[in-house]
Enzyme design. Structure first.
Site, PDB file in Angstrom:
ATOM      1  N   ARG A 120      13.433  22.592  11.750  1.00 26.13           N
ATOM      2  CA  ARG A 120      14.474  23.596  11.509  1.00 26.13           C
ATOM      3  C   ARG A 120      15.201  23.258  10.216  1.00 26.13           C
ATOM      4  O   ARG A 120      16.310  22.750  10.222  1.00 26.13           O
ATOM      5  CB  ARG A 120      15.460  23.613  12.657  1.00 26.13           C
ATOM      6  CG  ARG A 120      14.870  24.248  13.880  1.00 26.13           C
ATOM      7  CD  ARG A 120      15.915  24.319  14.942  1.00 26.13           C
ATOM      8  NE  ARG A 120      15.305  24.502  16.214  1.00 26.13           N
ATOM      9  CZ  ARG A 120      15.972  24.604  17.348  1.00 26.13           C
ATOM     10  NH1 ARG A 120      17.265  24.546  17.369  1.00 26.13           N
ATOM     11  NH2 ARG A 120      15.342  24.788  18.474  1.00 26.13           N
ATOM     12  N   GLN A 125      12.363  28.274   7.334  1.00 25.53           N
ATOM     13  CA  GLN A 125      12.877  29.375   8.170  1.00 25.53           C
ATOM     14  C   GLN A 125      11.892  30.540   8.293  1.00 25.53           C
ATOM     15  O   GLN A 125      11.701  31.076   9.376  1.00 25.53           O
ATOM     16  CB  GLN A 125      14.187  29.888   7.583  1.00 25.53           C
ATOM     17  CG  GLN A 125      15.342  29.605   8.491  1.00 25.53           C
ATOM     18  CD  GLN A 125      16.699  29.823   7.831  1.00 25.53           C
ATOM     19  OE1 GLN A 125      16.806  30.012   6.615  1.00 25.53           O
ATOM     20  NE2 GLN A 125      17.729  29.795   8.629  1.00 25.53           N
ATOM     21  N   ASP A 128       8.953  29.993  10.873  1.00 25.70           N
ATOM     22  CA  ASP A 128       9.346  29.496  12.187  1.00 25.70           C
ATOM     23  C   ASP A 128       8.988  30.493  13.298  1.00 25.70           C
ATOM     24  O   ASP A 128       9.689  31.475  13.516  1.00 25.70           O
ATOM     25  CB  ASP A 128      10.853  29.216  12.146  1.00 25.70           C
ATOM     26  CG  ASP A 128      11.366  28.587  13.421  1.00 25.70           C
ATOM     27  OD1 ASP A 128      10.593  28.514  14.400  1.00 25.70           O
ATOM     28  OD2 ASP A 128      12.529  28.182  13.438  1.00 25.70           O
ATOM     29  N   SER A 131      11.687  30.950  16.191  1.00 25.25           N
ATOM     30  CA  SER A 131      12.784  31.875  15.874  1.00 25.25           C
ATOM     31  C   SER A 131      12.318  33.317  15.928  1.00 25.25           C
ATOM     32  O   SER A 131      12.981  34.169  16.513  1.00 25.25           O
ATOM     33  CB  SER A 131      13.344  31.606  14.476  1.00 25.25           C
ATOM     34  OG  SER A 131      14.020  30.388  14.451  1.00 25.25           O
ATOM     35  N   TYR A 228      19.712  21.495  17.522  1.00 28.28           N
ATOM     36  CA  TYR A 228      19.304  21.323  18.917  1.00 28.28           C
ATOM     37  C   TYR A 228      20.429  20.755  19.775  1.00 28.28           C
ATOM     38  O   TYR A 228      21.212  19.929  19.313  1.00 28.28           O
ATOM     39  CB  TYR A 228      18.114  20.355  19.001  1.00 28.28           C
ATOM     40  CG  TYR A 228      16.819  20.962  18.552  1.00 28.28           C
ATOM     41  CD1 TYR A 228      16.223  21.969  19.296  1.00 28.28           C
ATOM     42  CD2 TYR A 228      16.192  20.540  17.394  1.00 28.28           C
ATOM     43  CE1 TYR A 228      15.022  22.535  18.892  1.00 28.28           C
ATOM     44  CE2 TYR A 228      14.989  21.092  16.979  1.00 28.28           C
ATOM     45  CZ  TYR A 228      14.418  22.090  17.741  1.00 28.28           C
ATOM     46  OH  TYR A 228      13.235  22.636  17.338  1.00 28.28           O
TER      47      TYR A 228
END
Ligand code: NAD
Length: 375
Positions: A120, A125, A128, A131, A228
């Site tokens: 992350r 991004q 991912d 996500s 997290y």
């Protein structure tokens, strides 16, 4: 470089490529071969892939000489004959649960890349898959809750009287939770939300929802390490249970999304708390596949307890296959293109790169990922 796109096993609706990414790979100089029927579940016809420049054929045809194999779920290693030695296998490979497959990719000389282990970090991004798929799942959880709820979400003032707005409580405000809040707000519900990470308070408020937070015991500062959460202290869990008990009894819909990496999902709602909800209420447990946040959840099923429907949401992104495939396919393209070496006409994955280190499972006939070798 030949890129093979596999048809997924039964039950999986998504596809690891879409015509747009086929064209983009062609722009990098690669040729793409798509297995017959691979896009069916996502409403993409073979002809659409062909129109984008892909060849369509049997698994053996698409794998022949392929240097990259794209899949949504880890493919059966026994079905991958014919690919180049050291070909990349890129997808959601579920490394902790599918270790026999990972070992078999290694023995076959394939280089397995688990996209769900993408770090992350800002650079990753756009690559991912967690996500992109969670975002859609958060939306669908609210739509499913609305469908199962025997009342309306928005307040309606009618000649026959007023319909009260639904009260929606979102527990766990990561990617899925934020989208659930936004979707419930759009449907006109009164929304509240909670998390253990303090940074989410402002995010909840910015979406026009009410934050419900444990105040007397410290939670996780800011975003938490890498975004997290960790398991909370007993003292925190007790304070959270008290807070939830008093709040939940006033709710109509509860959406839970809380996850802790590498651990079973934290238990946030007990059967006794479910019993305090008004009959007809709906709970959607997005953590069902990780053991569930709600007592009594059964993954993939709807269970009615105390007149409350508990939806054990399992892989909701599959139910939005056209959009989830498009985002998943772009995640794969964004990853491969970021490492593409134009001169060599293939991706070059440096051993010391943070992304490569995190996602590479096998190389040179061996399992090489620290998270697997240390286990
Ligand atoms: P996740 O799926 O791991 O967990 C969902 C949420 O549950 C998290 O917000 C977590 O804090 C929460 N949670 C865990 N235990 C809980 C408990 N006991 N009670 C209440 N809530 C609990 O999280 P996620 O959706 O992957 O995202 C978490 C964060 O990481 C977000 O801030 C997100 O923006 C960030 N993120 C960043 C990137 C990137 O920069 N590339 C990618 C993905 C996510």
């Amino acid at each position: 470089m030949k890129i093979a796109v596999l048809k997924e096993a039964a039950g999986e609706t998504r596809c690891a490529a879409i015509p747009e990414t086929v064209k983009k790979f062609a722009g990098l100089g690669a040729e793409v071969a798509v297995e017959t029927g691979a896009g069916e579940g996502a409403s993409i016809a073979d002809a659409d892939f062909e129109a984008a420049g892909a060849k369509v054929g049997s698994r053996a045809e698409v794998l022949k000489g392929a240097g990259i194999i794209l899949a949504v779920n880890g493919p059966d290693p026994a079905s991958l004959n014919g690919a180049e030695k050291d070909a990349l296998v890129v997808g959601a490979l579920d490394p902790l649960r599918q270790s026999p497959n990972i070992d078999a990719y290694a023995s076959a000389g394939l280089q397995a890349l688990a996209m769900e282990w993408m770090p992350r970090i800002t650079r990753a991004q756009s690559m991912d898959i967690l996500s992109s798929q969670s975002n859609l799942a958060g939306y669908k959880a609210v739509v499913d809750a609305a469908a199962a709820y025997g009342r309306a979400f928005p307040m309606m003032m009618t000649a026959a009287g007023t319909v009260s707005p639904a009260k929606v409580f979102v527990m766990g405000v990561g990617v899925a939770g934020l989208q659930a809040i936004a979707t419930a707000k759009r449907l006109g519900a009164q929304v509240s939300a909670t998390d253990v990470r303090s940074a989410t308070k402002e995010q909840i408020q910015s979406l026009g929802a009410k934050p419900i937070f444990v105040e007397n015991v410290a939670g996780i500062e800011g975003e938490g390490a890498g975004g997290y959460a960790t398991e909370m202290s007993e003292e925190y869990q007790k304070a959270q249970a008290e807070l939830v008990s008093s709040h939940i009894a006033k709710q109509d819909i509860v959406i839970t999304t809380a996850l802790i990496p590498g651990r079973p999902a934290p238990r946030l709602i007990t059967d006794a708390q479910i019993a305090t909800l008004r009959p007809g209420s709906v709970v959607v447990d997005l953590a069902a596949d990780a053991g569930g946040n709600v007592e009594g959840t059964v993954a993939g099923q709807n269970v009615v307890k105390h007149g409350v429907t508990i939806i054990g949401a399992s892989n909701l992104a599959r139910t939005l296959a056209a959009d989830s495939s498009a985002l998943f396919a772009r995640n794969l393209y964004n990853f491969l293109s970021a490492f593409w070496d134009k001169e060599q006409g293939r991706p070059i994955l440096p051993d010391d790169d943070e992304i490569v280190k995190a996602i590479r499972l096998t190389q040179g006939g061996k399992v090489v990922n620290e998270r697997l070798t240390a286990a």
